[in-house]
Scaffold this motif. Structure first.
Motif, PDB file in Angstrom:
ATOM      1  N   ILE A   1       0.835  -1.204   0.000  1.00  0.00           N
ATOM      2  CA  ILE A   1       0.000   0.000   0.000  1.00  0.00           C
ATOM      3  C   ILE A   1       0.867   1.251   0.000  1.00  0.00           C
ATOM      4  N   GLU A   2       2.100   1.143   0.479  1.00  0.00           N
ATOM      5  CA  GLU A   2       2.971   2.314   0.412  1.00  0.00           C
ATOM      6  C   GLU A   2       3.286   2.659  -1.041  1.00  0.00           C
ATOM      7  N   VAL A   3       3.319   1.635  -1.906  1.00  0.00           N
ATOM      8  CA  VAL A   3       3.508   1.905  -3.330  1.00  0.00           C
ATOM      9  C   VAL A   3       2.415   2.849  -3.812  1.00  0.00           C
ATOM     10  N   SER A   4       1.205   2.545  -3.380  1.00  0.00           N
ATOM     11  CA  SER A   4       0.072   3.375  -3.781  1.00  0.00           C
ATOM     12  C   SER A   4       0.240   4.809  -3.291  1.00  0.00           C
ATOM     13  N   ALA A   5       0.678   4.958  -2.026  1.00  0.00           N
ATOM     14  CA  ALA A   5       0.841   6.303  -1.471  1.00  0.00           C
ATOM     15  C   ALA A   5       1.928   7.072  -2.222  1.00  0.00           C
ATOM     16  N   LEU A   6       3.019   6.373  -2.541  1.00  0.00           N
ATOM     17  CA  LEU A   6       4.125   7.050  -3.234  1.00  0.00           C
ATOM     18  C   LEU A   6       3.696   7.511  -4.622  1.00  0.00           C
ATOM     19  N   VAL A   7       2.961   6.638  -5.325  1.00  0.00           N
ATOM     20  CA  VAL A   7       2.484   7.000  -6.657  1.00  0.00           C
ATOM     21  C   VAL A   7       1.639   8.259  -6.582  1.00  0.00           C
ATOM     22  N   ALA A   8       0.729   8.282  -5.595  1.00  0.00           N
ATOM     23  CA  ALA A   8      -0.154   9.443  -5.459  1.00  0.00           C
ATOM     24  C   ALA A   8       0.652  10.694  -5.127  1.00  0.00           C
ATOM     25  N   ALA A   9       1.684  10.537  -4.295  1.00  0.00           N
ATOM     26  CA  ALA A   9       2.457  11.708  -3.879  1.00  0.00           C
ATOM     27  C   ALA A   9       3.191  12.327  -5.066  1.00  0.00           C
ATOM     28  N   VAL A  10       3.851  11.475  -5.865  1.00  0.00           N
ATOM     29  CA  VAL A  10       4.573  11.979  -7.031  1.00  0.00           C
ATOM     30  C   VAL A  10       3.610  12.706  -7.964  1.00  0.00           C
ATOM     31  N   GLU A  11       2.490  12.042  -8.182  1.00  0.00           N
ATOM     32  CA  GLU A  11       1.450  12.589  -9.043  1.00  0.00           C
ATOM     33  C   GLU A  11       1.012  13.978  -8.594  1.00  0.00           C
ATOM     34  N   MET A  12       0.797  14.124  -7.293  1.00  0.00           N
ATOM     35  CA  MET A  12       0.261  15.392  -6.807  1.00  0.00           C
ATOM     36  C   MET A  12       1.314  16.487  -6.850  1.00  0.00           C
ATOM     37  N   ILE A  13       2.557  16.127  -6.554  1.00  0.00           N
ATOM     38  CA  ILE A  13       3.599  17.153  -6.598  1.00  0.00           C
ATOM     39  C   ILE A  13       3.732  17.695  -8.017  1.00  0.00           C
ATOM     40  N   VAL A  14       3.783  16.787  -8.995  1.00  0.00           N
ATOM     41  CA  VAL A  14       3.949  17.241 -10.379  1.00  0.00           C
ATOM     42  C   VAL A  14       2.749  18.073 -10.812  1.00  0.00           C
ATOM     43  N   THR A  15       1.561  17.589 -10.477  1.00  0.00           N
ATOM     44  CA  THR A  15       0.366  18.336 -10.875  1.00  0.00           C
ATOM     45  C   THR A  15       0.365  19.732 -10.262  1.00  0.00           C
ATOM     46  N   ILE A  16       0.685  19.807  -8.972  1.00  0.00           N
ATOM     47  CA  ILE A  16       0.635  21.103  -8.299  1.00  0.00           C
ATOM     48  C   ILE A  16       1.710  22.036  -8.854  1.00  0.00           C
ATOM     49  N   PHE A  17       2.871  21.506  -9.147  1.00  0.00           N
ATOM     50  CA  PHE A  17       3.937  22.385  -9.630  1.00  0.00           C
ATOM     51  C   PHE A  17       3.765  22.784 -11.091  1.00  0.00           C
ATOM     52  N   ARG A  18       3.173  21.925 -11.897  1.00  0.00           N
ATOM     53  CA  ARG A  18       3.205  22.195 -13.334  1.00  0.00           C
ATOM     54  C   ARG A  18       1.855  22.487 -13.966  1.00  0.00           C
ATOM     55  N   GLN A  19       0.762  22.357 -13.278  1.00  0.00           N
ATOM     56  CA  GLN A  19      -0.517  22.507 -13.970  1.00  0.00           C
ATOM     57  C   GLN A  19      -1.415  23.574 -13.372  1.00  0.00           C
ATOM     58  N   ARG A  20      -0.845  24.491 -12.609  1.00  0.00           N
ATOM     59  CA  ARG A  20      -1.696  25.542 -12.043  1.00  0.00           C
ATOM     60  C   ARG A  20      -2.131  26.501 -13.146  1.00  0.00           C
ATOM     61  N   ALA A  21      -3.320  27.037 -12.971  1.00  0.00           N
ATOM     62  CA  ALA A  21      -3.855  27.969 -13.956  1.00  0.00           C
ATOM     63  C   ALA A  21      -2.916  29.167 -14.054  1.00  0.00           C
ATOM     64  N   PRO A  22      -2.786  29.761 -15.250  1.00  0.00           N
ATOM     65  CA  PRO A  22      -1.891  30.913 -15.397  1.00  0.00           C
ATOM     66  C   PRO A  22      -2.234  31.984 -14.359  1.00  0.00           C
ATOM     67  N   GLY A  23      -1.207  32.519 -13.756  1.00  0.00           N
ATOM     68  CA  GLY A  23      -1.411  33.555 -12.754  1.00  0.00           C
ATOM     69  C   GLY A  23      -1.472  33.034 -11.336  1.00  0.00           C
ATOM     70  N   MET A  24      -1.669  31.707 -11.154  1.00  0.00           N
ATOM     71  CA  MET A  24      -1.713  31.184  -9.790  1.00  0.00           C
ATOM     72  C   MET A  24      -0.283  30.921  -9.322  1.00  0.00           C
ATOM     73  N   THR A  25       0.398  31.994  -8.962  1.00  0.00           N
ATOM     74  CA  THR A  25       1.766  31.861  -8.451  1.00  0.00           C
ATOM     75  C   THR A  25       1.714  31.104  -7.134  1.00  0.00           C
ATOM     76  N   LEU A  26       2.895  30.691  -6.653  1.00  0.00           N
ATOM     77  CA  LEU A  26       2.907  29.885  -5.426  1.00  0.00           C
ATOM     78  C   LEU A  26       2.193  30.600  -4.289  1.00  0.00           C
ATOM     79  N   ASN A  27       2.334  31.934  -4.226  1.00  0.00           N
ATOM     80  CA  ASN A  27       1.702  32.631  -3.116  1.00  0.00           C
ATOM     81  C   ASN A  27       0.239  32.975  -3.377  1.00  0.00           C
ATOM     82  N   ARG A  28      -0.326  32.395  -4.438  1.00  0.00           N
ATOM     83  CA  ARG A  28      -1.778  32.514  -4.620  1.00  0.00           C
ATOM     84  C   ARG A  28      -2.433  31.140  -4.576  1.00  0.00           C
ATOM     85  N   MET A  29      -1.676  30.167  -4.122  1.00  0.00           N
ATOM     86  CA  MET A  29      -2.209  28.813  -4.102  1.00  0.00           C
ATOM     87  C   MET A  29      -3.108  28.650  -2.882  1.00  0.00           C
ATOM     88  N   PRO A  30      -4.269  28.007  -3.023  1.00  0.00           N
ATOM     89  CA  PRO A  30      -5.121  27.783  -1.847  1.00  0.00           C
ATOM     90  C   PRO A  30      -4.367  26.982  -0.782  1.00  0.00           C
TER      91      PRO A  30
END
Lengths: 641, 303
Positions: free
Chosen positions: A176-205
């Motif tokens: 099950i840790e495999v599952s958690a790691l997969v999700a973690a990598v996925e979320m980091i990449v999504t959060i860093f690379r797919q934010r809507a234009p203008g949503m700088t880090l300091n405008r992130m919810p």
């Protein structure tokens, strides 16, 4: 992209976009879904089923402990129950449910159409589901692990725990840790690379920040446990001696490895809950949050400090006094970022125009209970005090105050808050209040007396206790409280079941909240957003409502699963990326991995077999042309606009 | 000391809790419940910043006080006793699921072994050197001191001192398998002269059977499987994997605090130990009633 003249999309365009992002219908099609909302919902629902199972185990244990020398449950069943309760709640409920909320909400909050690796998402879910089903299969066959959710060596070694019980624990936890790691990598990449234009880090919810911190913690905390549990499995299956004192190993090594994971694990569960609290407080005080920067820094600080506390689980192991006092200091230090967050929330409430709906009730319950749990946490950070209460019911009380108070209350609040977004219907407010008050009363009735039980000397993990020690009344109270909690959870289930069919229609933004997910439809269309929004502030939805419009982002194709990739800091558009369409490959790969992991319980020679199968599954997964092509069951698209 | 520390922590905790709850309460009922549509207000004013920063500093200060007092108490309570305090040393060995106590003396002839009851002299420090024969256990007498783990391959030390004579209940605190719940013991604190007398009695070989029945009982004991695991000093029984029975008749309980020690429970325990404490490692012994009767009479006489 912004220069293009903007005309509202036609119904035909939206229809085409919806079909492009559609998931295949039918039962068979269900196994090929990769959409983040579909997978996120599965995580949440599955985790709640495990929550119910773990809760039933807790209730059985409380019934056994209601009166002294009770014979309702025999000692062998009892040790399986508390092992499964801990394992279920930590590994199969708390972490997956938070991941599920992250998967569902993060793309909606940052304004994108799906996560970066949709198929990995699906793979992570199947791994989680299979690990849970196998562990519970073993449970119902009487082979559930019985050495505690912490599986201390040497008790968990083959000499003292023969049979396959602990093997199931070690391999399924690794799995099950495999599952958690997969999700973690996925979320980091999504959060860093797919934010809507203008949503700088300091405008992130703040919720997205919390998921980001959680994902980084998973990446640093889970591998130690995987390595530890693999070492334990090797000790047990092929006679290694990692944790065997007589063979040159050291049983204390296991405790270090386990708690180096185990303490951050608590924060992995708790930090996303803090994100939910911030979201709810903003929406229900109708004002910007006080101290956004301080809250972000507190989340990050908690995430880092969380790795420096593990020894406070081992004060009784006979480590040197001086060394332990550093961990006392570190454990107390973590009260500061927690305190900062509490103070910022109270300051927000102070100036807010409060809307007393169920989500806010749960957040207020969280504040009170979590502060109590935090204070007992400061107490047990002290070595001399902890040596008194370590491994007693005082700790049981403390950990349930921080985990139920700190994570489950915000989680219920989060369900009431986002249920309209996920289903399009509101949960009943009346049942919600009953749900809250029964939970708050039942919880305190169950766990508050446990503080005193621990101080009076009742150890944890005992299946019974002798009469005449003055523990009877408090144990009975705790059992009655547990029954009340069960009533509360039942009310919640009734509420969900009724509201799914007959709840009030929610509309896009029932709470007049601040973040982007409330601009999407309820439930969102398959493509989440069209056009993709751009962001100019911390509270984009409020900006729009106040008439401060931002330009829409155009130029993504309607006939292909395209998402916009932006840069990690400033969310400037970088390029367009095409996401893969639904596929059975994740399911097949998950089965191949199951052969390796489940086989390892019986014979390690299954591991290479599973490895070879996994190789073929990955070849199929990546077969040229099957990844980014428009799915064959779709009509041909219209081409670039 | 530890009690004082607890009261300090508790006092601080109660004050902080009250402070937070009152502030939340004030925050909730400060304004009406009527939300206003339209623009939310702007970011918080400087006054609130000072309050939050002040509360944070106060948190830091309180934690510092608690940290220092905790370290001080830790230092004092784990101090090595001086020779002038005439400490006695006992090796404690944890077993699934009972306690072995070996009283250590400079003269090897003055060491002896007992189980599940630790006798100590009032007012003198007792150095307990802990290890385990199998899994991890944890030695804990709530009314005397904190706990410490017993681990195979390691020796941990705990120092206790009883200031009042009496009986103090203790129990294993680390989950150690099936019968973790039934692994209790009792610490008996005796005035110094009584303790010395108890030591002298414990050093003697086992009491000779006083009656003919007990005499037969000893034969039963030595002929059956008992002596493979148990020791009765001065007889041919010198098994070491189970509790020493040299003074079993004087013990308060059987099976590590599971049942009181009397004729009925002793007989029941010998016939069917798995019924009383399922999963323990003592096998059942089939004996005809007259032989059982004799055996119980013998064991009761071992005082």
């Amino acid at each position: 992209m912004h220069d293009q003249a903007y005309t509202a999309p036609t119904a035909a365009e939206l229809e085409e976009l919806d079909r492009t992002w559609d998931s295949p219908p039918g039962l068979l099609g269900w196994f090929s879904h990769v959409n983040h909302r579909s997978i996120g919902r599965r995580f949440i629902v599955t985790a709640f089923i495990f929550f119910l199972l773990g809760g039933i185990q807790a209730l059985l244990m409380r019934l056994q402990l209601a009166v002294p020398e009770n014979t309702l449950i025999d000692p062998d069943t009892y040790r399986q129950l508390f092992t499964m309760h801990g394992t279920t709640m930590m590994f199969f409920f708390a972490v997956p449910v938070m991941e599920g909320f992250g998967m569902y909400l993060v793309p909606l909050m940052i304004g994108t159409r799906d996560m970066a690796f949709p198929r990995m998402n699906a793979f992570g879910y199947y791994v989680y589901l299979i690990a849970g089903v196998v562990l519970y299969g073993a449970f119902f066959l009487g082979m559930a692990p019985d050495a505690g959710w912490f599986s201390y060596t040497p008790l968990a070694e083959r000499q003292f725990s023969p049979g396959l019980r602990v093997d199931f624990w070690a391999t399924m936890v690794t799995f099950i840790e495999v599952s958690a790691l997969v999700a973690a990598v996925e979320m980091i990449v999504t959060i860093f690379r797919q934010r809507a234009p203008g949503m700088t880090l300091n405008r992130m919810p703040l919720f997205v920040w919390a998921i980001l911190v959680m994902s980084f913690m998973i990446i640093f905390a889970m591998p130690p446990l995987m390595i530890g549990s693999v070492m334990l499995a090797l000790d047990r299956t092929v006679g290694m001696q990692f944790f065997v004192a007589g063979g040159g190993g050291d049983p204390l090594l296991w405790q270090h490895v386990f708690w180096f994971f185990g303490h951050p694990e608590v924060y992995i569960i708790f930090i996303p809950a803090l994100g939910m609290v911030s979201s709810i407080i903003i929406a229900f005080t109708r004002r910007p949050i006080f101290g956004y920067t301080a809250l972000v820094l507190a989340l990050v600080a908690t995430g880092i400090l969380g790795f420096g506390l593990w020894v406070h689980h081992m004060y009784a192991a006979g480590l040197p006094q001086l060394g332990m006092s550093f961990f006392t200091a570190a454990s107390m230090l973590i009260a500061i970022p927690s305190g900062v967050q509490i103070f910022c929330w109270i300051a927000t409430l102070w100036d807010g125009r409060l809307v007393f709906r169920t989500p806010l009730l749960f957040v207020l319950g969280f504040l009170v209970i979590f502060v109590a749990g935090g204070l007992t946490g400061v107490m047990v950070a002290s070595v001399p005090f902890d040596l008194q209460v370590h491994d007693t019911f005082f700790i049981v009380a403390h950990l349930h105050y921080v985990l139920i108070g700190g994570a489950v209350f915000p989680l219920f609040g989060g369900v009431y808050y986002w249920f309209p977004k996920m289903t399009g219907r509101m949960l009943s407010e009346r049942l919600g209040r009953w749900n809250f008050w029964t939970l708050a009363i039942g919880f305190n009735l169950t766990f508050f007396p446990m503080h005193q039980l621990g101080l009076e000397g009742m150890p944890r993990r005992v299946y019974t206790y002798v009469d005449g020690l003055g523990w009877n009344g408090m144990n009975m109270a705790a059992t009655l409280g547990a029954v009340l909690i069960a009533v509360s959870v039942t009310l919640f289930l009734v509420n969900v079941a009724v509201s799914l069919r007959r709840g009030a229609i929610a509309g896009n933004d029932p709470w007049e909240a601040d973040s982007l997910e409330w601009t999407a439809e309820s439930p969102p269309r398959n493509y989440n957003f069209h056009p993709i929004p751009s962001v100019a502030g911390l509270y984009p939805r409020w900006d729009t409502r106040a008439g401060r419009m931002t330009p829409p982002v155009l130029g993504l194709r309607n006939d292909v699963r395209e998402v916009l990739v932006t840069d990690p800091l400033d969310a400037e558009p970088d390029y367009k990326s095409v996401l893969p369409h639904p596929s059975y490959a994740p399911l097949i790969l998950a089965f191949a991995c199951t052969v390796a992991f489940l086989g390892a319980v019986y014979d390690v020679r299954w591991v290479p077999v599973g490895g070879v199968l996994a190789f073929f599954a990955m070849v199929y997964w990546n077969w040229p042309g099957t990844v980014e092509r428009t799915p064959p069951w779709k009509e041909a698209g219209r081409g670039e606009r | 000391m530890i009690l004082d520390l607890y009261l300090l922590f508790l006092g601080v905790a109660v004050l902080v809790m009250l402070g937070v709850v009152i502030t939340i309460g004030l925050a909730l009922f400060r304004r009406g419940r009527t939300p206003v549509d339209g623009d939310p207000p702007a970011e918080g004013e400087p006054g609130k910043f000072r309050a939050v920063a002040g509360a944070t500093l106060a948190t830091g200060f309180i934690l510092l006080v608690l940290l220092v007092s905790s370290a001080y108490v830790g230092q004092v309570t784990s101090r090595e006793p001086g020779q002038d305090e005439r400490p006695i040393t006992v090796n404690v060995i944890g077993h699934q699921w009972w306690w072995e106590f070996r009283y250590i003396d400079d003269q090897p002839s003055r060491t002896f072994v007992t189980a599940n009851e630790l006798h100590i002299p009032v007012g003198r420090p007792v150095i307990l050197r802990m290890t385990s024969r199998d899994v991890i256990h944890s030695f804990w007498v709530p009314n005397l001191h904190g706990k410490i783990d017993l681990m195979a391959g390691r020796t941990n030390t705990l120092r206790i001192r009883a200031d009042e004579p009496g009986e103090y209940r203790g129990q294993c605190a680390e989950f150690c398998g099936l019968q973790h719940a039934k692994m209790a013991f009792v610490v008996v604190a005796l005035p110094e002269e009584e303790f010395d007398g108890w030591v002298e009695e414990s050093l003697r070989p086992a009491a000779e059977p006083g009656t003919e029945l007990a005499q037969q009982g000893r034969e039963v004991f030595l002929e059956s499987q008992c002596s493979l695991c148990h020791t009765v000093r001065g007889t041919g029984a010198w098994g070491t994997i189970a509790p020493d029975l040299t003074r079993i008749g004087s013990r308060r309980t059987l099976a590590a605090g599971t049942v009181p020690n009397n004729r009925g429970t002793l007989a029941a325990w010998i016939l069917d130990p798995q019924h009383i404490k399922p999963g323990n490692f003592m096998p059942a012994t089939q004996l005809p009633p007259d032989r059982l009767h004799a055996l119980v009479a013998y064991l009761e006489g071992l005082r």
